[in-house]
Design a protein around this motif. Structure first.
Motif, short mmCIF file in Angstrom:
data_model
loop_
_atom_site.label_atom_id
_atom_site.label_comp_id
_atom_site.label_asym_id
_atom_site.label_seq_id
_atom_site.Cartn_x
_atom_site.Cartn_y
_atom_site.Cartn_z
N ALA A 189 -7.62 -1.30 -12.05
CA ALA A 189 -8.64 -0.27 -11.79
C ALA A 189 -8.54 0.19 -10.33
N PRO A 190 -8.25 1.49 -10.07
CA PRO A 190 -8.09 1.97 -8.70
C PRO A 190 -9.29 1.71 -7.80
N GLY A 191 -10.49 1.69 -8.37
CA GLY A 191 -11.70 1.49 -7.58
C GLY A 191 -11.80 0.11 -6.95
N ASN A 192 -10.97 -0.82 -7.42
CA ASN A 192 -11.02 -2.19 -6.89
C ASN A 192 -9.98 -2.45 -5.81
N ARG A 193 -9.30 -1.40 -5.30
CA ARG A 193 -8.17 -1.62 -4.40
C ARG A 193 -8.52 -1.55 -2.92
N ALA A 194 -9.36 -0.60 -2.52
CA ALA A 194 -9.60 -0.35 -1.10
C ALA A 194 -10.13 -1.57 -0.36
N LYS A 195 -10.96 -2.37 -1.03
CA LYS A 195 -11.58 -3.51 -0.36
C LYS A 195 -10.56 -4.55 0.10
N TRP A 196 -9.42 -4.62 -0.56
CA TRP A 196 -8.37 -5.56 -0.14
C TRP A 196 -7.91 -5.26 1.28
N TYR A 197 -7.70 -3.98 1.57
CA TYR A 197 -7.22 -3.60 2.90
C TYR A 197 -8.27 -3.91 3.96
N ASP A 198 -9.53 -3.83 3.57
CA ASP A 198 -10.62 -4.15 4.49
C ASP A 198 -10.54 -5.62 4.91
N TRP A 199 -10.46 -6.52 3.93
CA TRP A 199 -10.33 -7.96 4.23
C TRP A 199 -9.10 -8.22 5.09
N ALA A 200 -7.97 -7.64 4.70
CA ALA A 200 -6.72 -7.90 5.41
C ALA A 200 -6.76 -7.41 6.85
N SER A 201 -7.49 -6.32 7.09
CA SER A 201 -7.53 -5.73 8.44
C SER A 201 -8.12 -6.69 9.47
N ALA A 202 -9.06 -7.53 9.06
CA ALA A 202 -9.69 -8.46 10.00
C ALA A 202 -8.73 -9.56 10.42
N LEU A 203 -7.72 -9.83 9.59
CA LEU A 203 -6.75 -10.89 9.88
C LEU A 203 -5.42 -10.32 10.35
N ASP A 204 -5.38 -9.00 10.61
CA ASP A 204 -4.14 -8.32 11.00
C ASP A 204 -3.02 -8.65 10.02
N LEU A 205 -3.35 -8.52 8.75
CA LEU A 205 -2.47 -8.91 7.66
C LEU A 205 -2.06 -7.67 6.86
N GLU A 206 -0.79 -7.55 6.53
CA GLU A 206 -0.31 -6.48 5.65
C GLU A 206 -0.02 -7.09 4.28
N ILE A 207 -0.67 -6.56 3.26
CA ILE A 207 -0.53 -7.12 1.91
C ILE A 207 0.67 -6.50 1.21
N ASP A 208 1.52 -7.35 0.67
CA ASP A 208 2.69 -6.91 -0.09
C ASP A 208 2.31 -6.93 -1.58
N PHE A 209 1.68 -5.85 -2.02
CA PHE A 209 1.19 -5.79 -3.40
C PHE A 209 2.33 -5.71 -4.41
#
Length: 300
Positions: A189-209
Motif C-alpha cells: 500500500a503506497p500510503g504506508n511508505r513515507a513514514k519509513w523515510y521519516d524513521w530512517a532520517s533520524a538515524l542518517d540511514l538510507e533504506i535499500d527497499f
C-alpha cells in the motif's frame, strides 16, 4: 494523563508495543484523564484531536493519514520520529531523535535468546490479514512472524533470527534497535511508505527497499483497484471467501522473489547512531518524569 495508541481491526505489533513498553518504562504514569494525552509509538500525530487537550509527544511521527496538526501551546514535544515529521510540523529539527520503539533496548535482552532461524519474514499487518504470507514463507523455507502475535512473542522471534525481512516498519525498527540485521520490503500500500523515510532520517540511514509483490489473488486484486474505494472494500471484505475459492493459491513468482530477497545481506544503522538515539531518549524520559512529578507536586 492518558496514553493513546492506534488499534485497527486486529492488534498490530508496532501499535501494541505502546502498551508493553510504557508499562515498563513509566509504571503507574497513566490514567484515563483525557485532558492530557501521551503520544508515543506510531504515525499518530493527527489533526483531529481535541484542540483544548494537551498533547505530549514522545517519539511519534506524522504519517500523512490526516492533514498535519496545527501546532499550538497545547502541543508539548520531547522528541519526534524523524526529520520529515519535524519539517511538516514546523518544529526545530533537533527534536528528530527517532522512533520511541528504540527504547525497547532498555527492556529486552535479545542476546539471551538462542538463534534458531536463518531468516524470518514479517508482513505488514494488513498483508497478514489479506495475504497468504504464512504459506508463502512455508514454500520459500523461511520462518514466518505474524505482526498480530503478542509483543513478547514477536520480540522473541525477532531475537531468534539471524536476519529479518519485513514489510512491517516496526519489524525493521525493532530489529535494528536489537541489532538484528534486516531487509525492508516496500509496503504494497503506497500510503504506508513515507513514514519509513521519516524513521530512517533520524538515524542518517538510507533504506535499500526490495519489492516482492502480492502473495495471492486478494492482494493482487486490491492493488489493481486501490483507487476505487468501493471495489477495494468489497475485495477485502470477501478476502476469506476469495482465498477459499482459489484454494489459498500463492503466486510462485512471489515465493521465488522472497527467496532471492532473503539471500541478500541485511542492513543495520551504525552502532554509534542507535546508541546516541537511545541515550537521548533516556534523557528525555527522565525529563518527562521530572516535569510531571513537579506538576503533580504543585497540584498537591
Amino acid at each position: 494523563m492518558k496514553m493513546f495508541a492506534y488499534r485497527g481491526k486486529h492488534e498490530n505489533f508496532g501499535d501494541e508495543l505502546n502498551h508493553w513498553l510504557w508499562e515498563r518504562l513509566l509504571p503507574g504514569f497513566f490514567d484515563d484523564d483525557e485532558s492530557q494525552l501521551f503520544l508515543g509509538i506510531g504515525s499518530i500525530l493527527y489533526d483531529n484531536f481535541d484542540p483544548n487537550m494537551q498533547k505530549i509527544v514522545f517519539g511519534s511521527g506524522y504519517g500523512g493519514y490526516t492533514n498535519p496538526p496545527k501546532v499550538d501551546r497545547n502541543w508539548t514535544f520531547y522528541f519526534v520520529r524523524g526529520k520529515k515529521t519535524a519539517e511538516v510540523l514546523g518544529i526545530d529539527p533537533s527534536y528528530a531523535i527517532g522512533d520511541s520503539g528504540i527504547l525497547t533496548r532498555s527492556c529486552w535482552d535479545a542476546k539471551s535468546i538462542e538463534k534458531r532461524y536463518p531468516v524470518s519474514f514479517m508482513p505488514h499487518y494488513e498483508s497478514a490479514m489479506y495475504g497468504s504470507w504464512d504459506k508463502a514463507c512455508e514454500l520459500a523455507g523461511i520462518h514466518y512472524i505474524d505482526p498480530r502475535w503478542s509483543v513478547e512473542k514477536v520480540l522473541t522471534e525477532i531475537s531468534a533470527s539471524h536476519k529479518v525481512v519485513s514489510e512491517a516498519m516496526h519489524g525493521c525498527i525493532i530489529s535494528d534497535a536489537l541489532r538484528v540485521p534486516w531487509r525492508a520490503i516496500r509496503p504494497i500500500a503506497p500510503g504506508n511508505r513515507a513514514k519509513w523515510y521519516d524513521w530512517a532520517s533520524a538515524l542518517d540511514l538510507e533504506i535499500d527497499f526490495d519489492a516482492i509483490g502480492p502473495s495471492n489473488i486478494v492482494e493482487a486484486g486490491a492493488s489493481l483497484v486501490r483507487k476505487n474505494t468501493y471495489l477495494l472494500k468489497n475485495i477485502t471484505f470477501r478476502h476469506r471467501r476469495i482465498r477459499q475459492l482459489t484454494g489459498n493459491y500463492v503466486f510462485g513468482s512471489t515465493v521465488k522473489t522472497l527467496q532471492r530477497v532473503a539471500e541478500k545481506p541485511g542492513q543495520l544503522s551504525t552502532d554509534e547512531s542507535i546508541i546516541k538515539a537511545h541515550d537521548r531518549m533516556l534523557l528525555e524520559l527522565n525529563r518527562l518524569k521530572q516535569d510531571f512529578s513537579k506538576k503533580t507536586a504543585s497540584v498537591l
